[in-house]
Design an enzyme around this catalytic site. Structure first.
Site, PDB file in Angstrom:
ATOM      1  N   LYS A   1     -46.908  -7.281  -4.114  1.00 32.57           N
ATOM      2  CA  LYS A   1     -48.259  -6.715  -4.155  1.00 32.57           C
ATOM      3  C   LYS A   1     -48.454  -5.950  -5.461  1.00 32.57           C
ATOM      4  O   LYS A   1     -49.487  -6.082  -6.133  1.00 32.57           O
ATOM      5  CB  LYS A   1     -48.494  -5.805  -2.938  1.00 32.57           C
ATOM      6  CG  LYS A   1     -48.636  -6.597  -1.646  1.00 32.57           C
ATOM      7  CD  LYS A   1     -48.584  -5.738  -0.383  1.00 32.57           C
ATOM      8  CE  LYS A   1     -48.608  -6.630   0.865  1.00 32.57           C
ATOM      9  NZ  LYS A   1     -48.466  -5.920   2.137  1.00 32.57           N
TER      10      LYS A   1
ATOM     11  N   GLN B   1     -47.272   0.115   3.991  1.00 37.64           N
ATOM     12  CA  GLN B   1     -46.630  -1.106   4.498  1.00 37.64           C
ATOM     13  C   GLN B   1     -46.158  -0.910   5.939  1.00 37.64           C
ATOM     14  O   GLN B   1     -45.544   0.112   6.274  1.00 37.64           O
ATOM     15  CB  GLN B   1     -45.448  -1.489   3.583  1.00 37.64           C
ATOM     16  CG  GLN B   1     -44.791  -2.811   3.921  1.00 37.64           C
ATOM     17  CD  GLN B   1     -45.695  -4.029   3.700  1.00 37.64           C
ATOM     18  OE1 GLN B   1     -46.616  -4.000   2.891  1.00 37.64           O
ATOM     19  NE2 GLN B   1     -45.447  -5.092   4.434  1.00 37.64           N
TER      20      GLN B   1
ATOM     21  N   ASP C   1     -56.371  -2.322   3.547  1.00 40.33           N
ATOM     22  CA  ASP C   1     -55.750  -3.128   4.600  1.00 40.33           C
ATOM     23  C   ASP C   1     -56.716  -3.358   5.758  1.00 40.33           C
ATOM     24  O   ASP C   1     -56.468  -4.222   6.601  1.00 40.33           O
ATOM     25  CB  ASP C   1     -54.532  -2.376   5.165  1.00 40.33           C
ATOM     26  CG  ASP C   1     -53.226  -3.038   4.782  1.00 40.33           C
ATOM     27  OD1 ASP C   1     -53.222  -4.261   4.572  1.00 40.33           O
ATOM     28  OD2 ASP C   1     -52.215  -2.317   4.714  1.00 40.33           O
TER      29      ASP C   1
HETATM   30  N1  GUN Z   1     -46.926  -5.907   7.268  1.00 40.37           N
HETATM   31  C1  GUN Z   1     -47.144  -7.234   7.477  1.00 40.37           C
HETATM   32  N2  GUN Z   1     -48.360  -7.589   7.044  1.00 40.37           N
HETATM   33  C2  GUN Z   1     -48.934  -6.480   6.538  1.00 40.37           C
HETATM   34  C3  GUN Z   1     -50.205  -6.223   5.943  1.00 40.37           C
HETATM   35  O1  GUN Z   1     -51.076  -7.088   5.785  1.00 40.37           O
HETATM   36  N3  GUN Z   1     -50.406  -4.939   5.549  1.00 40.37           N
HETATM   37  C4  GUN Z   1     -49.479  -3.965   5.727  1.00 40.37           C
HETATM   38  N4  GUN Z   1     -49.778  -2.739   5.327  1.00 40.37           N
HETATM   39  N5  GUN Z   1     -48.307  -4.166   6.295  1.00 40.37           N
HETATM   40  C5  GUN Z   1     -48.038  -5.423   6.690  1.00 40.37           C
END
Ligand code: GUN
Length: 291
Positions: A54, A98, A121
């Site tokens: 990311k 995350q 998110d």
């Molecule tokens: N863990 C798995 N997918 C995601 C996501 O799209 N965002 C976040 N913050 N954590 C994740």
């Protein structure tokens, strides 16, 4: 019949190029760049890899990347304090915590502490609430579900009136993708580990979204001939022939499924790159609301 491959890597690369053009133009106009902050608590290897990707992708499209790592022992107050700092930092337009978080932390409180305007998110309870209600507009749509919808849209899949089946009911994918499919006027069934006759339910799907996190669970005979299959799963399976000792597979048994489906996403190279592209899109949208 062999299914058309829905190439998420190529579609995501196109989207990232579109985003970079817009970021560069905005930088010319304002002297500012969108900023994305990632927060990783603990040392889960898969989460470390996702967060790294990311950060790397955000820099490649011209954004500022802020990466925060806290130990697995971090307290609730420490994480919330960091979120509050990021809320107040004008260089940060998007905050991504995350998931999953270590068990002792209250995920709901942490996600609820993120400023609505920076919730790239889309997991803040207000954004999720608006997402599942008719006629409401969330500020952000969760990235993986949004990426699934974008793959379907760019592949020309007709959703209106289609039978869509979502396998899995997670907060991150299953629940929001079902809401989005419903908004697109599909007839939506969500099924899960307690559902009776999972193969039968899946076989009724014109569009099947698999998001259960079980390696190659969906077999060819779960799929209606010609159906569109979106495989959200990312599962590590042992593979001694690889240097890492593992390879990634989806929730769908790809090789046999592609002989039945009309179109299918591979793993890797399907939904995964789209999740990050949608995160960048959300960060850009958040930034644009501030200029
Ligand atoms: N863990 C798995 N997918 C995601 C996501 O799209 N965002 C976040 N913050 N954590 C994740």
């Amino acid at each position: 019949m062999t299914a058309t491959l829905i190439d998420g890597s190529a579609i995501a690369a196109d989207i990232r190029a579109e985003i970079k053009t817009r970021v560069d133009a905005l930088f010319e106009a304002t002297g500012r760049r969108p900023g994305l902050a990632t927060v990783l608590v603990g040392e889960d290897p898969a989460s470390q890899a996702y967060v790294r990707m990311k950060g790397k992708n955000s820099v490649e499209v011209g954004m500022e990347s802020f990466s925060y790592k806290l130990p697995a022992t971090a307290s609730q107050e420490e994480v919330e304090e960091l979120v509050r700092e990021l809320n107040a930092n004008p260089a940060v337009n998007g905050i991504l915590v995350q998931l999953p978080l270590p068990k002792h932390l209250n995920e709901e409180a942490i996600l609820g502490a993120i400023s609505l305007e920076k919730d790239v998110d889309g997991f803040h309870p207000v954004n999720i609430g608006r997402l599942v209600m008719k006629g409401r507009q969330p500020l952000f749509i969760p990235c993986t579900p949004k990426g699934c919808m974008e793959l379907l849209r760019r592949s020309g899949v007709q959703l209106e009136g289609a039978n869509a089946v979502v396998l899995g009911r997670s907060n991150i994918v299953g629940m929001p993708v079902a809401a989005l499919l419903l908004h697109a006027n599909a007839t939506v069934t969500t099924c899960h580990s307690r559902s009776k006759d999972l193969p039968g339910i899946c076989r009724a799907a014109d569009v099947l979204v698999a998001a259960v996190g079980r390696a190659e669970m969906v077999k060819a005979d779960w799929i209606k001939p010609g159906a569109v299959v979106i495989d959200v799963g990312v599962n590590r399976v042992d593979d001694p022939s690889k240097k890492s000792g593992y390879r990634l597979v989806g929730d769908v048994a790809f090789e046999e499924a592609r002989e039945v489906a009309g179109a299918i996403t591979p793993v890797p190279g399907g939904v995964g790159p789209m999740t990050i592209a949608m995160l960048l899109q959300n960060t850009l949208d958040g930034f644009e609301r501030t200029v």
